[in-house]
Design a protein around this motif. Structure first.
Motif, PDB file in Angstrom:
ATOM      1  N   SER A 176      -9.941  45.904  36.088  1.00 22.36           N
ATOM      2  CA  SER A 176      -8.599  45.856  36.698  1.00 22.36           C
ATOM      3  C   SER A 176      -8.248  44.334  36.764  1.00 22.36           C
ATOM      4  O   SER A 176      -7.033  44.197  37.435  1.00 22.36           O
ATOM      5  CB  SER A 176      -8.857  46.729  37.802  1.00 22.36           C
ATOM      6  N   GLY A 177      -9.080  43.250  36.791  1.00 22.23           N
ATOM      7  CA  GLY A 177      -8.715  42.070  37.059  1.00 22.23           C
ATOM      8  C   GLY A 177      -9.811  41.169  36.734  1.00 22.23           C
ATOM      9  O   GLY A 177     -11.055  41.492  36.520  1.00 22.23           O
ATOM     10  N   PRO A 198      -6.174  42.625  27.717  1.00 19.63           N
ATOM     11  CA  PRO A 198      -7.239  42.076  28.815  1.00 19.63           C
ATOM     12  C   PRO A 198      -7.916  43.367  29.487  1.00 19.63           C
ATOM     13  O   PRO A 198      -9.057  43.473  29.627  1.00 19.63           O
ATOM     14  CB  PRO A 198      -6.494  41.331  29.898  1.00 19.63           C
ATOM     15  N   VAL A 199      -7.190  44.355  29.686  1.00 22.41           N
ATOM     16  CA  VAL A 199      -7.869  45.729  30.327  1.00 22.41           C
ATOM     17  C   VAL A 199      -8.790  46.340  29.194  1.00 22.41           C
ATOM     18  O   VAL A 199      -9.936  46.798  29.383  1.00 22.41           O
ATOM     19  CB  VAL A 199      -6.445  46.847  30.727  1.00 22.41           C
ATOM     20  N   THR A 200      -8.227  46.350  27.851  1.00 22.10           N
ATOM     21  CA  THR A 200      -9.004  47.013  27.100  1.00 22.10           C
ATOM     22  C   THR A 200     -10.367  46.282  26.434  1.00 22.10           C
ATOM     23  O   THR A 200     -11.196  46.830  26.182  1.00 22.10           O
ATOM     24  CB  THR A 200      -8.169  47.321  25.609  1.00 22.10           C
ATOM     25  N   VAL A 223     -16.135  32.490  49.129  1.00 24.44           N
ATOM     26  CA  VAL A 223     -14.793  33.028  49.071  1.00 24.44           C
ATOM     27  C   VAL A 223     -14.934  33.593  47.885  1.00 24.44           C
ATOM     28  O   VAL A 223     -15.459  33.249  46.698  1.00 24.44           O
ATOM     29  CB  VAL A 223     -13.558  31.882  49.142  1.00 24.44           C
ATOM     30  N   SER A 224     -14.360  34.849  47.963  1.00 28.20           N
ATOM     31  CA  SER A 224     -14.449  35.923  46.821  1.00 28.20           C
ATOM     32  C   SER A 224     -12.833  36.595  46.792  1.00 28.20           C
ATOM     33  O   SER A 224     -12.409  36.963  47.671  1.00 28.20           O
ATOM     34  CB  SER A 224     -15.316  37.034  46.921  1.00 28.20           C
ATOM     35  N   TYR A 225     -12.246  36.505  45.621  1.00 29.79           N
ATOM     36  CA  TYR A 225     -10.866  36.984  45.220  1.00 29.79           C
ATOM     37  C   TYR A 225     -10.955  37.431  44.101  1.00 29.79           C
ATOM     38  O   TYR A 225     -11.176  37.250  43.011  1.00 29.79           O
ATOM     39  CB  TYR A 225      -9.864  35.511  45.487  1.00 29.79           C
ATOM     40  N   ARG A 226     -10.392  39.015  44.139  1.00 29.87           N
ATOM     41  CA  ARG A 226     -10.035  39.627  42.917  1.00 29.87           C
ATOM     42  C   ARG A 226      -8.598  39.702  42.593  1.00 29.87           C
ATOM     43  O   ARG A 226      -7.674  40.211  43.397  1.00 29.87           O
ATOM     44  CB  ARG A 226     -10.268  41.056  43.000  1.00 29.87           C
TER      45      ARG A 226
END
Length: 174
Positions: A156-157, A149-151, A134-137
């Motif tokens: 993007s997640g 968190p973005v910087t 299972v892979s989930y973004r």
């Protein structure tokens, strides 16, 4: 020049507005900490929900049924689709199915799991050993260049990857 030095010294001694400045600095740190804790908690919740969904999907998958009785009103197209749907629906709405990827690979025994050329795609038949991947973004709760968190990561997640291997029960071939 002396006049400038005196005015700088005067500003350094002046305490008017110091409370507002201190509050501004402390509130930025406090708000950042709260947002960090909420984001981290949400990502941990996502991981836990995915693990629960994978467990429920494997519990169904080993039975060999086409779909669970709860899906009788709108049955999925295949057993593999039912397994993916179980993972997505067991998340209580926290999982966006468009970011979810489930791969099922069937093997003849535990010794062949992961060996190139040994597995076949699908949930397998009676007694088969099946690897669930299972892979989930999960995107961040907030977005934008100023969001920490973005910087910090440039992402993007967070992408979660789970894997488990189970052996199907003995069930009649359909």
């Amino acid at each position: 020049m002396v006049r400038i030095i005196r005015s700088v010294r005067g500003l350094a001694r002046d305490r008017a507005g110091a409370t507002i400045e201190e509050f501004a600095v402390i509130s930025l740190v406090l708000i950042s900490l709260v947002v960090f804790l909420i984001e981290g908690s949400f990502q941990l919740l996502t991981a836990a929900v995915l693990q629960y969904g994978l467990r429920e999907a494997t519990r169904f998958g080993i039975t060999g049924q086409a779909y669970p009785p709860s899906m009788a009103s709108s049955p999925p197209a295949s057993r593999e689709a039912a397994i993916t749907q179980i993972i997505a629906t067991s998340a209580m709405g926290l999982i966006n199915p468009s970011y979810l990827s489930v791969t099922l690979t069937s093997y003849s025994g535990f010794t062949t799991v992961g060996v190139a050329g040994q597995g076949t795609a699908g949930a397998g038949g009676s007694g088969a050993v099946v690897q669930y991947q299972v892979s989930y973004r999960q995107p961040w709760l907030l977005s934008g260049a100023g969001y920490f968190p973005v910087t910090a990561t440039g992402l993007s997640g967070i992408t979660f990857s789970l894997s488990t291997v189970v052996q199907n029960e003995a069930f009649p071939s359909s």
